[in-house]
Write an enzyme that holds these catalytic residues in place. Structure first.
Site, PDB file in Angstrom:
ATOM      1  N   GLY A  79      47.553 -33.772 -79.996  1.00 52.77           N
ATOM      2  CA  GLY A  79      46.106 -33.792 -80.182  1.00 52.77           C
ATOM      3  C   GLY A  79      45.644 -35.015 -80.965  1.00 52.77           C
ATOM      4  O   GLY A  79      44.642 -35.646 -80.624  1.00 52.77           O
ATOM      5  N   ASN A 163      38.628 -25.556 -86.223  1.00 49.39           N
ATOM      6  CA  ASN A 163      39.950 -25.051 -86.572  1.00 49.39           C
ATOM      7  C   ASN A 163      39.955 -24.162 -87.811  1.00 49.39           C
ATOM      8  O   ASN A 163      40.844 -23.343 -87.985  1.00 49.39           O
ATOM      9  CB  ASN A 163      40.935 -26.206 -86.757  1.00 49.39           C
ATOM     10  N   GLN A 198      41.460 -26.324 -80.334  1.00 49.23           N
ATOM     11  CA  GLN A 198      41.365 -24.915 -80.715  1.00 49.23           C
ATOM     12  C   GLN A 198      40.815 -24.052 -79.583  1.00 49.23           C
ATOM     13  O   GLN A 198      40.986 -22.844 -79.580  1.00 49.23           O
ATOM     14  CB  GLN A 198      40.465 -24.761 -81.948  1.00 49.23           C
ATOM     15  N   THR A 256      58.217 -43.887 -71.957  1.00 51.87           N
ATOM     16  CA  THR A 256      58.783 -42.878 -71.049  1.00 51.87           C
ATOM     17  C   THR A 256      58.154 -41.522 -71.341  1.00 51.87           C
ATOM     18  O   THR A 256      58.063 -41.106 -72.501  1.00 51.87           O
ATOM     19  CB  THR A 256      60.313 -42.787 -71.243  1.00 51.87           C
ATOM     20  N   CYS A 348      46.244 -28.941 -92.434  1.00 49.43           N
ATOM     21  CA  CYS A 348      46.466 -30.351 -92.735  1.00 49.43           C
ATOM     22  C   CYS A 348      46.037 -30.671 -94.151  1.00 49.43           C
ATOM     23  O   CYS A 348      46.316 -31.736 -94.682  1.00 49.43           O
ATOM     24  CB  CYS A 348      45.699 -31.210 -91.752  1.00 49.43           C
TER      25      CYS A 348
HETATM   26  C1  PLP Z   1      45.821 -29.238 -84.273  1.00 51.19           C
HETATM   27  C2  PLP Z   1      44.599 -30.006 -84.012  1.00 51.19           C
HETATM   28  C3  PLP Z   1      44.649 -31.392 -83.828  1.00 51.19           C
HETATM   29  C4  PLP Z   1      45.919 -32.190 -83.966  1.00 51.19           C
HETATM   30  O1  PLP Z   1      46.815 -31.941 -82.957  1.00 51.19           O
HETATM   31  P1  PLP Z   1      48.374 -32.391 -83.098  1.00 51.19           P
HETATM   32  O2  PLP Z   1      48.962 -32.006 -81.775  1.00 51.19           O
HETATM   33  O3  PLP Z   1      48.918 -31.647 -84.242  1.00 51.19           O
HETATM   34  O4  PLP Z   1      48.378 -33.853 -83.278  1.00 51.19           O
HETATM   35  C5  PLP Z   1      43.456 -32.041 -83.576  1.00 51.19           C
HETATM   36  N1  PLP Z   1      42.297 -31.386 -83.504  1.00 51.19           N
HETATM   37  C6  PLP Z   1      42.216 -30.052 -83.685  1.00 51.19           C
HETATM   38  C7  PLP Z   1      40.894 -29.376 -83.594  1.00 51.19           C
HETATM   39  C8  PLP Z   1      43.355 -29.322 -83.948  1.00 51.19           C
HETATM   40  O5  PLP Z   1      43.266 -28.014 -84.133  1.00 51.19           O
END
Ligand code: PLP
Length: 411
Positions: A79, A163, A198, A256, A348
């Site tokens: 993400g 989130n 989310q 890759t 985070c």
């Molecule tokens: C978890 C999350 C991310 C980050 O995704 P990763 O795969 O951990 O890099 C970004 N945006 C939202 C809203 C998330 O919940």
């Protein structure tokens, strides 16, 4: 007042907004791509072609669920990378093309850090940025967005669902507004990105109905693998690649391909999207039960985020509660001793003890943000899990409140 000793400790995992347990069916789909089908998908020999077909298949599956063409699906390493590619990709490609003035970006105060940090970087680099306020439920006002639009607005990035508190933003309505603005102003700008990490497990990702140009989601929030993500990019929207290399992913993301991860993500998406109607209903009922038990057994609570009864405005699995006069982190660690896994707002943020910026953006005082706990249920959460939590949580809260400086001072 003493803490109840746990008898039979079990794990009750309520941190599904941070990451999910991988579905065994997803693992099964991935398995062949580790030790058997290990050829490079760019290889033109037979094994390469078989692997490449697996990759194509996954891309087609994802495209079908988004109701778009496979050419619009870019696989990334998660993400965060998809958000960065969308934001820097648009900013770096299009800001130099503006005929005059500073490029402008609109986002919200409650975005995930994977969106906020890239935009803050662009702001440092000279971009103008508008950070939209949210109401007490975490929702933006579409009227505010309309007022913020400028001729030089090249990008709008607004998350599909939050989130921490589960607020669902009116993405389709925003998308329509942007389409109208572009038409009236005879411009291709602004482009519209949504972070749907989310939302992917619960809501529709049909990009044409959402009217988005770019959409991010990942595997780890939908019972798929970690470290793999998607950026949907509408045909014709030019973005500057951020990782240069062997020209993979239509030249937009070199390296890759993580074939096993991509196959797993596609399988995971297929599974969650096929069952989300039924699962959403189940989770809403379970959450209502949980909240009723909390209200009945624990005084001085505050529900953060939107009302619990409407699956249009709040993610079905999210319950965010402030336990007043307690530090969220302390409560979290005590609950962990009982096998109950949850988090304070954003995972985070767990290394910092700063209060949640999402909850303070909703207009709540710092004390509220400090004592907030996010219970993020998932497809494996049962009523008996909630009963287990309720067997210990009221007691832990009572003991922690007795120990809190607020109460010691008043004795
Ligand atoms: C978890 C999350 C991310 C980050 O995704 P990763 O795969 O951990 O890099 C970004 N945006 C939202 C809203 C998330 O919940």
């Amino acid at each position: 007042m003493f803490l109840k000793k746990p008898k039979n400790i079990r794990t009750v995992y309520l941190d599904n907004a941070a990451t999910t347990q991988m579905d065994p069916k997803v693992k099964e789909a991935m398995d062949p791509y580790f030790c058997d089908l290990y050829g490079n998908p760019s290889g033109i020999y037979k094994m390469g072609r078989i692997v490449s077909a697996g990759l194509d298949n996954a891309r087609e599956k994802v495209a079908e669920i988004l109701s778009t063409s496979p050419n619009n699906i870019i696989f990334t390493a998660g993400g965060t990378e998809s958000d960065n590619l969308a934001i820097f990709g648009i900013a770096e490609k299009h800001a130099p093309l503006l005929s005059s003035g500073k490029a402008h970006i609109i986002t919200t105060k409650v975005e995930h850090k994977a969106v906020l940090q890239p935009i803050k970087q662009l702001e440092k680099d000279g971009f103008d940025v508008t950070y939209l306020d949210v109401d007490s439920e975490g929702k933006i006002d579409v009227g505010d967005l309309k007022k913020a639009l400028r001729k030089n607005t090249i990008l709008i990035s607004i998350m599909y669902a939050n989130n921490e508190i589960g607020t669902i933003q009116p993405i389709a309505e925003i998308g329509k507004l942007i389409l109208k603005w572009r038409k009236e102003n005879n411009t291709e700008y602004p482009y519209f990105h949504t972070d749907a990490c989310q939302a992917a497990g619960a809501l529709s990702l049909k990009v044409e109905s959402l009217h988005v140009d770019l959409l991010t989601f990942n595997g780890s929030k939908i019972y798929g693998p970690k470290g793999v993500g998607v950026l949907y990019r509408r045909k014709g929207v030019l973005i500057k690649p951020q990782i240069l290399g062997g020209g993979q992913e239509f030249g937009l993301r070199g390296g890759t391909e993580n074939v096993a991860g991509i196959v797993g993500l596609a399988k995971a998406l297929e599974l969650v999207q096929a069952s989300n109607d039924k699962e959403n209903k189940r989770l809403i009922e379970l959450r209502a039960y949980f909240w009723k038990q909390l209200e009945k057994n624990i005084p001085k609570l505050h529900l953060n985020g939107p009302s619990l009864n409407n699956d249009k405005t709040r993610l079905p699995n999210n319950l965010n509660v402030t336990f007043l006069d307690i530090e969220g982190e302390a409560l979290l660690l005590y609950l962990d001793e009982y096998g109950i896994v949850c988090s304070t707002g954003s995972a985070c943020n767990s290394i910092s003890l700063d209060p949640s910026y999402v909850i303070t953006s909703c207009g709540l005082p710092y004390e509220y943000a400090h004592g907030s706990i996010r219970f993020a249920m998932g497809k494996n959460t049962t009523k008996s899990d909630i009963d287990y939590v309720m067997a210990y949580l009221p007691n832990v809260v009572e003991v922690l409140r007795k120990m809190s400086p607020v109460n010691l001072a008043s004795e």
